[in-house]
Design a protein around this motif. Structure first.
Motif, PDB file in Angstrom:
ATOM      1  N   ASN A 188      -4.075  37.935  29.929  1.00  0.00           N
ATOM      2  CA  ASN A 188      -2.866  38.883  30.087  1.00  0.00           C
ATOM      3  C   ASN A 188      -2.486  39.655  31.105  1.00  0.00           C
ATOM      4  O   ASN A 188      -3.420  39.922  32.635  1.00  0.00           O
ATOM      5  CB  ASN A 188      -4.602  40.512  29.963  1.00  0.00           C
ATOM      6  N   GLY A 189      -1.402  39.713  31.839  1.00  0.00           N
ATOM      7  CA  GLY A 189      -0.865  39.305  32.840  1.00  0.00           C
ATOM      8  C   GLY A 189      -0.805  40.960  33.668  1.00  0.00           C
ATOM      9  O   GLY A 189      -0.897  40.736  34.808  1.00  0.00           O
ATOM     10  N   GLY A 190      -0.595  41.704  32.525  1.00  0.00           N
ATOM     11  CA  GLY A 190      -0.040  43.579  33.642  1.00  0.00           C
ATOM     12  C   GLY A 190       1.020  43.210  33.582  1.00  0.00           C
ATOM     13  O   GLY A 190       1.942  42.156  33.488  1.00  0.00           O
ATOM     14  N   ASP A 191       1.356  44.116  34.765  1.00  0.00           N
ATOM     15  CA  ASP A 191       2.813  44.718  35.353  1.00  0.00           C
ATOM     16  C   ASP A 191       3.013  43.691  36.383  1.00  0.00           C
ATOM     17  O   ASP A 191       2.311  43.639  37.094  1.00  0.00           O
ATOM     18  CB  ASP A 191       2.736  46.499  36.065  1.00  0.00           C
ATOM     19  N   GLY A 192       4.454  43.705  36.832  1.00  0.00           N
ATOM     20  CA  GLY A 192       4.524  42.448  37.566  1.00  0.00           C
ATOM     21  C   GLY A 192       5.093  41.028  36.813  1.00  0.00           C
ATOM     22  O   GLY A 192       5.159  40.838  34.839  1.00  0.00           O
ATOM     23  N   MET A 206      -1.996  34.930  24.662  1.00  0.00           N
ATOM     24  CA  MET A 206      -1.874  35.328  26.177  1.00  0.00           C
ATOM     25  C   MET A 206      -0.666  36.430  25.657  1.00  0.00           C
ATOM     26  O   MET A 206       0.318  36.693  25.207  1.00  0.00           O
ATOM     27  CB  MET A 206      -0.567  33.719  26.679  1.00  0.00           C
ATOM     28  N   VAL A 207      -0.519  37.488  27.025  1.00  0.00           N
ATOM     29  CA  VAL A 207       0.055  38.771  26.553  1.00  0.00           C
ATOM     30  C   VAL A 207       0.655  39.210  27.824  1.00  0.00           C
ATOM     31  O   VAL A 207      -0.081  39.273  29.270  1.00  0.00           O
ATOM     32  CB  VAL A 207      -0.904  39.800  26.337  1.00  0.00           C
ATOM     33  N   GLY A 208       1.937  39.195  27.844  1.00  0.00           N
ATOM     34  CA  GLY A 208       2.586  38.755  29.504  1.00  0.00           C
ATOM     35  C   GLY A 208       2.715  40.523  30.315  1.00  0.00           C
ATOM     36  O   GLY A 208       2.637  40.494  31.228  1.00  0.00           O
ATOM     37  N   GLY A 209       2.865  41.341  29.102  1.00  0.00           N
ATOM     38  CA  GLY A 209       2.601  43.145  29.748  1.00  0.00           C
ATOM     39  C   GLY A 209       4.224  42.668  30.039  1.00  0.00           C
ATOM     40  O   GLY A 209       5.337  41.812  29.767  1.00  0.00           O
ATOM     41  N   ALA A 210       4.142  44.083  30.884  1.00  0.00           N
ATOM     42  CA  ALA A 210       5.722  44.443  32.158  1.00  0.00           C
ATOM     43  C   ALA A 210       6.456  43.163  33.096  1.00  0.00           C
ATOM     44  O   ALA A 210       5.432  43.391  33.978  1.00  0.00           O
ATOM     45  CB  ALA A 210       5.899  46.148  32.471  1.00  0.00           C
ATOM     46  N   GLY A 256       5.248  38.457  25.040  1.00  0.00           N
ATOM     47  CA  GLY A 256       5.830  38.404  26.149  1.00  0.00           C
ATOM     48  C   GLY A 256       5.902  39.627  26.863  1.00  0.00           C
ATOM     49  O   GLY A 256       5.862  39.878  28.024  1.00  0.00           O
ATOM     50  N   GLY A 257       5.845  40.887  25.496  1.00  0.00           N
ATOM     51  CA  GLY A 257       5.459  42.280  26.116  1.00  0.00           C
ATOM     52  C   GLY A 257       6.938  42.867  26.733  1.00  0.00           C
ATOM     53  O   GLY A 257       7.948  42.198  26.149  1.00  0.00           O
ATOM     54  N   SER A 258       7.163  43.738  28.034  1.00  0.00           N
ATOM     55  CA  SER A 258       8.864  44.016  28.080  1.00  0.00           C
ATOM     56  C   SER A 258       9.104  43.047  29.168  1.00  0.00           C
ATOM     57  O   SER A 258       8.380  42.740  29.217  1.00  0.00           O
ATOM     58  CB  SER A 258       8.587  45.615  28.274  1.00  0.00           C
ATOM     59  N   GLY A 259      10.399  42.921  29.446  1.00  0.00           N
ATOM     60  CA  GLY A 259      10.732  42.327  30.196  1.00  0.00           C
ATOM     61  C   GLY A 259      11.492  40.547  30.131  1.00  0.00           C
ATOM     62  O   GLY A 259      11.153  40.779  28.980  1.00  0.00           O
ATOM     63  N   SER A 260      12.248  39.905  30.729  1.00  0.00           N
ATOM     64  CA  SER A 260      12.417  38.574  29.760  1.00  0.00           C
ATOM     65  C   SER A 260      12.431  37.997  30.288  1.00  0.00           C
ATOM     66  O   SER A 260      11.971  37.115  31.298  1.00  0.00           O
ATOM     67  CB  SER A 260      13.992  38.799  30.772  1.00  0.00           C
ATOM     68  N   ASP A 261      10.949  37.093  29.185  1.00  0.00           N
ATOM     69  CA  ASP A 261      10.689  36.287  29.746  1.00  0.00           C
ATOM     70  C   ASP A 261      10.784  34.420  29.316  1.00  0.00           C
ATOM     71  O   ASP A 261      12.082  34.627  28.105  1.00  0.00           O
ATOM     72  CB  ASP A 261       8.953  36.893  28.347  1.00  0.00           C
TER      73      ASP A 261
END
Length: 222
Positions: free
Chosen positions: A65-69, A82-86, A102-107
């Motif tokens: 879990n990547g979280g913010d960043g 796998m969860v990218g987060g923001a 990917g969550g939010s953001g351009s992944d």
């Protein structure tokens, strides 16, 4: 901070931490900061927290879990989640049946061998399934999807997406958000050079190197 071959629980705090997990079934939590989380083997949990983190889970069925960043995440061998987060994340699945969100953001999500599921979330994502029978769901945003080898499923629900390697008879496209029949596909189809564009109001799906005459109803899910 370094663990051993037991089941470690290692937690960073504020700051740029380096945490090494070892061979057990470990939990590595970087907290805030630009952290590096690395594990060798075992079914591990890696949590990046806020910051631009580097996460390498090693062998095993791991959760990341990547979280913010803007995080960089490596699942390696095993069936990983796998969860990218923001943030604009880079996710690499490795061998195994992986699930990448990917969550939010351009992944950017790159799977490898295995039957993988890639979820773009919001943002303009690039997704590559690799070998295996994969599911690629662009989500919101303008996404680019490449299935790779295998019988892949592409899910189109919003935005202006591109499918780069659709193979009629092997792959299929889930169009339940826009179409009820192959007649709806024919009505939405526009040939633009070597590409086929399916336009549904403000939403568009481009199939590169494809002509409508190559397709039939079996290529779609309604």
């Amino acid at each position: 901070m370094e663990g051993n071959d037991d089941e470690d629980r290692l937690y960073g705090e504020d700051g740029n931490d380096v945490i090494l997990g070892g061979k057990g079934e470990d939990t590595l939590d970087g907290g805030a900061g630009d952290d590096t989380l690395t594990d060798e083997s075992g079914d591990d949990l890696l949590v990046g927290g806020a910051g631009h983190d580097l996460m390498d889970a090693g062998e095993g069925n791991d959760r990341l879990n990547g979280g913010d960043g803007n995080d960089r995440m490596y699942g390696r061998e095993g069936n990983d989640k796998m969860v990218g987060g923001a943030g604009a994340d880079r996710m690499f699945g490795g061998a195994g049946d992986d699930r990448m969100d990917g969550g939010s953001g351009s992944d950017r999500m790159i799977a490898d061998e295995g039957n993988d599921t890639l979820l773009g979330g919001t943002g303009n994502d690039m997704m590559s399934g690799g070998e295996g029978n994969d599911v690629l769901h662009g989500g919101a945003g303008n996404d680019i999807m490449t299935g790779g080898e295998g019988a892949d499923r592409f899910v189109f629900t919003a935005g202006r997406d591109v499918i780069r390697d659709f193979e009629s008879g092997d792959d299929d496209i889930d169009l339940r958000a826009f179409a009820d029949s192959f007649g709806d596909v024919q009505a939405a189809a526009i040939q633009q050079g070597s590409d086929l564009l399916l336009r549904f109001g403000a939403h568009e799906l481009r199939l590169e190197d494809t002509r409508l005459s190559q397709l039939d109803s079996d290529d779609f899910i309604f």
